[in-house]
Design a protein around this motif. Sequence first.
Motif, mmCIF file in Angstrom:
data_model
loop_
_atom_site.group_PDB
_atom_site.id
_atom_site.type_symbol
_atom_site.label_atom_id
_atom_site.label_comp_id
_atom_site.label_asym_id
_atom_site.label_seq_id
_atom_site.Cartn_x
_atom_site.Cartn_y
_atom_site.Cartn_z
ATOM 1 N N LYS A 40 0.816 -1.222 0.051
ATOM 2 C CA LYS A 40 -0.069 0.042 -0.034
ATOM 3 C C LYS A 40 0.993 1.206 0.039
ATOM 4 O O LYS A 40 0.462 2.202 -0.885
ATOM 5 C CB LYS A 40 -0.962 0.030 1.374
ATOM 6 N N GLU A 41 1.928 0.997 0.998
ATOM 7 C CA GLU A 41 2.955 2.458 0.942
ATOM 8 C C GLU A 41 3.446 2.515 -0.506
ATOM 9 O O GLU A 41 3.626 3.543 -0.980
ATOM 10 C CB GLU A 41 3.996 2.337 2.054
ATOM 11 N N ILE A 42 4.058 1.484 -1.216
ATOM 12 C CA ILE A 42 4.615 1.555 -2.475
ATOM 13 C C ILE A 42 3.506 2.074 -3.517
ATOM 14 O O ILE A 42 3.845 3.112 -4.232
ATOM 15 C CB ILE A 42 4.987 0.066 -2.989
ATOM 16 N N GLU A 43 2.327 1.750 -3.536
ATOM 17 C CA GLU A 43 1.296 2.122 -4.356
ATOM 18 C C GLU A 43 0.922 3.512 -4.297
ATOM 19 O O GLU A 43 0.772 4.428 -5.024
ATOM 20 C CB GLU A 43 0.021 1.434 -4.118
ATOM 21 N N SER A 44 0.797 3.787 -2.953
ATOM 22 C CA SER A 44 0.506 5.522 -2.705
ATOM 23 C C SER A 44 1.466 6.303 -2.835
ATOM 24 O O SER A 44 1.404 7.397 -3.725
ATOM 25 C CB SER A 44 0.287 5.522 -1.100
ATOM 26 N N ALA A 45 2.728 5.719 -2.991
ATOM 27 C CA ALA A 45 4.089 6.596 -3.259
ATOM 28 C C ALA A 45 4.171 6.739 -4.625
ATOM 29 O O ALA A 45 4.430 7.697 -5.359
ATOM 30 C CB ALA A 45 5.374 6.110 -2.632
ATOM 31 N N ALA A 46 3.841 5.712 -5.395
ATOM 32 C CA ALA A 46 3.847 5.839 -6.892
ATOM 33 C C ALA A 46 2.734 6.640 -7.522
ATOM 34 O O ALA A 46 3.113 7.414 -8.235
ATOM 35 C CB ALA A 46 3.604 4.247 -7.475
ATOM 36 N N LEU A 47 1.750 6.471 -6.811
ATOM 37 C CA LEU A 47 0.494 7.553 -7.321
ATOM 38 C C LEU A 47 0.681 8.688 -7.045
ATOM 39 O O LEU A 47 0.388 9.914 -7.892
ATOM 40 C CB LEU A 47 -0.852 7.063 -6.740
ATOM 41 N N LEU A 48 1.617 9.016 -5.855
ATOM 42 C CA LEU A 48 1.707 10.547 -5.584
ATOM 43 C C LEU A 48 2.849 10.967 -6.466
ATOM 44 O O LEU A 48 2.469 12.297 -7.073
ATOM 45 C CB LEU A 48 2.177 10.612 -4.168
ATOM 46 N N SER A 49 3.672 10.247 -6.752
ATOM 47 C CA SER A 49 4.822 10.624 -7.635
ATOM 48 C C SER A 49 4.153 10.787 -9.051
ATOM 49 O O SER A 49 4.606 11.874 -9.802
ATOM 50 C CB SER A 49 6.019 9.566 -7.733
ATOM 51 N N LEU A 50 3.499 9.937 -9.559
ATOM 52 C CA LEU A 50 3.079 9.940 -10.820
ATOM 53 C C LEU A 50 1.872 10.978 -10.895
ATOM 54 O O LEU A 50 1.981 11.836 -11.692
ATOM 55 C CB LEU A 50 2.088 8.535 -11.353
ATOM 56 N N SER A 51 1.101 11.457 -10.032
ATOM 57 C CA SER A 51 0.315 12.434 -9.738
ATOM 58 C C SER A 51 0.937 13.749 -10.037
ATOM 59 O O SER A 51 0.633 14.688 -10.813
ATOM 60 C CB SER A 51 -0.683 12.361 -8.788
ATOM 61 N N ASN A 52 2.091 13.905 -9.317
ATOM 62 C CA ASN A 52 2.926 15.220 -9.366
ATOM 63 C C ASN A 52 3.500 15.466 -10.792
ATOM 64 O O ASN A 52 3.625 16.405 -11.192
ATOM 65 C CB ASN A 52 3.945 15.230 -8.417
ATOM 66 N N SER A 53 3.830 14.260 -11.351
ATOM 67 C CA SER A 53 4.565 14.416 -12.691
ATOM 68 C C SER A 53 3.438 14.616 -13.828
ATOM 69 O O SER A 53 3.859 15.504 -14.583
ATOM 70 C CB SER A 53 5.213 13.142 -13.055
ATOM 71 N N ILE A 54 2.355 13.863 -13.669
ATOM 72 C CA ILE A 54 1.393 14.051 -14.646
ATOM 73 C C ILE A 54 0.769 15.728 -14.644
ATOM 74 O O ILE A 54 0.263 16.188 -15.487
ATOM 75 C CB ILE A 54 0.040 13.143 -14.394
ATOM 76 N N ALA A 55 0.721 16.290 -13.553
ATOM 77 C CA ALA A 55 0.174 17.627 -13.151
ATOM 78 C C ALA A 55 0.946 18.569 -14.172
ATOM 79 O O ALA A 55 0.392 19.796 -14.581
ATOM 80 C CB ALA A 55 0.270 18.119 -11.867
ATOM 81 N N SER A 56 2.367 18.315 -14.298
ATOM 82 C CA SER A 56 3.188 19.187 -15.257
ATOM 83 C C SER A 56 2.931 18.653 -16.719
ATOM 84 O O SER A 56 3.769 19.485 -17.767
ATOM 85 C CB SER A 56 4.529 19.252 -14.822
ATOM 86 N N ILE A 57 2.314 17.896 -17.339
ATOM 87 C CA ILE A 57 2.301 17.335 -18.478
ATOM 88 C C ILE A 57 1.600 17.937 -19.303
ATOM 89 O O ILE A 57 0.295 18.563 -19.059
ATOM 90 C CB ILE A 57 1.747 15.916 -18.503
ATOM 91 N N ARG A 58 2.359 18.618 -20.555
ATOM 92 C CA ARG A 58 1.636 19.676 -21.633
ATOM 93 C C ARG A 58 1.482 18.914 -22.920
ATOM 94 O O ARG A 58 0.973 19.495 -23.474
ATOM 95 C CB ARG A 58 2.387 20.980 -21.394
ATOM 96 N N ASN A 59 2.291 18.011 -23.077
ATOM 97 C CA ASN A 59 2.329 17.331 -24.512
ATOM 98 C C ASN A 59 2.677 15.820 -24.443
ATOM 99 O O ASN A 59 2.918 15.464 -23.348
ATOM 100 C CB ASN A 59 3.257 18.002 -25.437
ATOM 101 N N LYS A 60 2.782 15.347 -25.633
ATOM 102 C CA LYS A 60 2.796 14.047 -25.724
ATOM 103 C C LYS A 60 4.477 13.381 -25.217
ATOM 104 O O LYS A 60 4.417 12.317 -24.625
ATOM 105 C CB LYS A 60 2.696 13.393 -26.979
ATOM 106 N N ILE A 61 5.351 14.349 -25.533
ATOM 107 C CA ILE A 61 6.620 13.890 -25.143
ATOM 108 C C ILE A 61 6.736 13.833 -23.814
ATOM 109 O O ILE A 61 7.342 12.781 -23.095
ATOM 110 C CB ILE A 61 7.633 15.032 -25.634
ATOM 111 N N ASP A 62 5.795 14.828 -22.829
ATOM 112 C CA ASP A 62 6.190 14.644 -21.316
ATOM 113 C C ASP A 62 5.585 13.427 -20.965
ATOM 114 O O ASP A 62 6.015 12.786 -20.096
ATOM 115 C CB ASP A 62 5.178 15.841 -20.908
ATOM 116 N N LEU A 63 4.272 13.107 -21.503
ATOM 117 C CA LEU A 63 3.500 12.010 -21.428
ATOM 118 C C LEU A 63 4.475 10.637 -21.436
ATOM 119 O O LEU A 63 4.543 9.579 -20.609
ATOM 120 C CB LEU A 63 2.202 11.664 -22.051
ATOM 121 N N PHE A 64 4.984 10.591 -22.597
ATOM 122 C CA PHE A 64 6.041 9.563 -22.968
ATOM 123 C C PHE A 64 6.985 9.356 -22.120
ATOM 124 O O PHE A 64 7.365 8.143 -21.317
ATOM 125 C CB PHE A 64 6.605 9.668 -24.317
ATOM 126 N N ASP A 65 7.711 10.528 -21.428
ATOM 127 C CA ASP A 65 8.631 10.296 -20.703
ATOM 128 C C ASP A 65 8.063 9.682 -19.155
ATOM 129 O O ASP A 65 8.834 9.047 -18.479
ATOM 130 C CB ASP A 65 9.474 11.628 -20.382
#
Length: 563
Positions: A40-65
């Motif tokens: 659960k801790e791993i999943e929460s950390a992964a989702l939090l990290s992914l959520s922070n990264s996704i918040a800054s996505i503006r184009n396909k290249i960002d999403l791909f990375d």
Amino acid sequence: MESKSNLSGLRNIKHTHLDPNEASALEKENTLLLKKLKQKEIESAALLSLSNSIASIRNKIDLFDVIDQKLKKLFDFDDFVICLINDDEETHSAFIYNQKEDFLKTAGIAPKASEKYTLDDGMCRAMISSEKPIVFNVEEVLAWADAPAWLGFWHNKGIKEMIGLKMVDRSGCIGFFYLYTKNANSLSNIYFDLLHGISLQISIAISNILANEKIEQQLIEINEYKQKLEEEKSYLQEEIQHKYNHTEIIGQSESLKSVFQLIDAVAATDSTVLIIGETGTGKELIARAIHNSSLRYNELMVKINCAAIPPNLAESELFGHEKGSFTGATERRIGKFELAHNGTLFLDEIGELPLDLQVKLLRALQEKEIERIGGKGVIKTNVRIIAATNRNLLKEVEKGNFRSDLYYRLNVFPISIPPLRDRLDDIPHLAAFFIERISKKTGRQVNTISKSALNKLMLYPWPGNVRELEHLIERSLLLTSGNILKEIHLPKIDRNEAINNIDEEKIKSIHENERDHILSILKRCNGKISGIGGAAEILNIPATTLNSKIKKFKIKREHILNK
């Protein structure tokens, strides 16, 4: 908080006296619970990290990375594809895929953005109806009757399993996220909740990307529209200052009425019109009359004078250019063809167009598309063409100065404008119109013209036609002090030319000179004796007196008509 509450549920077995079997069972239970908490801790950390990264996505290249760098740390997969459902709601196409060079060069049926694949296959139907990720065994799915056509591509690449995730937004399912692995049983179902959460996050990212792409496209369109509006504003300001800003064509002569009939016949169509006439006959006014009577009257009529633009800039004026396409092209500029889209393009003095540009103009007329200088694609145009010339284009074709194919493309509906000397009946109306307009412009109080001044206008040959008439009246009006225009300041005849003409002429008697003068006036008036513009008015004698002189000099109708 969840971790603490769950830790409180762990039973302390160190200080409890239990038999060995019970202690072993409790120890296993605690170990399993600790694993779940760690997961659960791993999943929460992964989702939090992914959520922070996704918040800054503006184009396909960002999403791909994000997918390539972050998700691959959590899950062991080899390839991935994100497909979105198309507007037809019956197919889906690749939006992002693992863009490795070997993938792009591999032959086969692979998901590509330019290709569409049906939603009516077993895999798609299963994912649409499921709220959880689904693991597909590639070999088993290939045995289905409705297996997708592209699945064989992945099987040939060694892919054994596919994890399919449905992506949704407020409107419902928007597409699918596929993970491809070369290992069987690579994903435990304990990760399904995590993958479901990830698919929701990616759905948000895609919605943001699509919104940004739409905004960027709208900004491009707004900038193009803004540029066109600025061009139109600049063009209209030039037109307002143009000296021929009246909309009515002045005159009621028979020759002019014939022109009106031709305008009425062609205006409502999109046929190309070629206006032929001497300098100053009002060819642009005829073009405006055609445009204003057409179905395009709410759009612009854009004028370009082919004789007034330098040859090296003519192509840019017509078709536009991109920024940096040549020295001095500091910004993109649309040409007259684009400016006149859905309207009318008036090509004045078409006979002056350079031969090399005639070829490009012919292509634009035939294909109804243009290319900007330095541009990479064609631009469709919907333009009605009206051309004008004071040259004999057929003779120019014979001389090699004008392309025959362009001539026949323009000469669809020719309109010939009569010179002013062939419509003398219109001079009184034109004079009155110009006196009124110029008086308002200059602040003068002149409101009429004397008969003697009008007679001078009727006798003059008008090599400059209506334009020359307007300028002469303006000059004469500025030199007039009263409210009646009594004197017309006509150009002086060259003295040497006059002497040469006298020497060449035979000396005639007074009666011969009078007869020739009367005959000349009658010819100018097309045999009209009385009334406005009649020979009697020009000669300033009663009509009865003129009739007597006609009989005296034995002037017959055939003498008048034999010009």
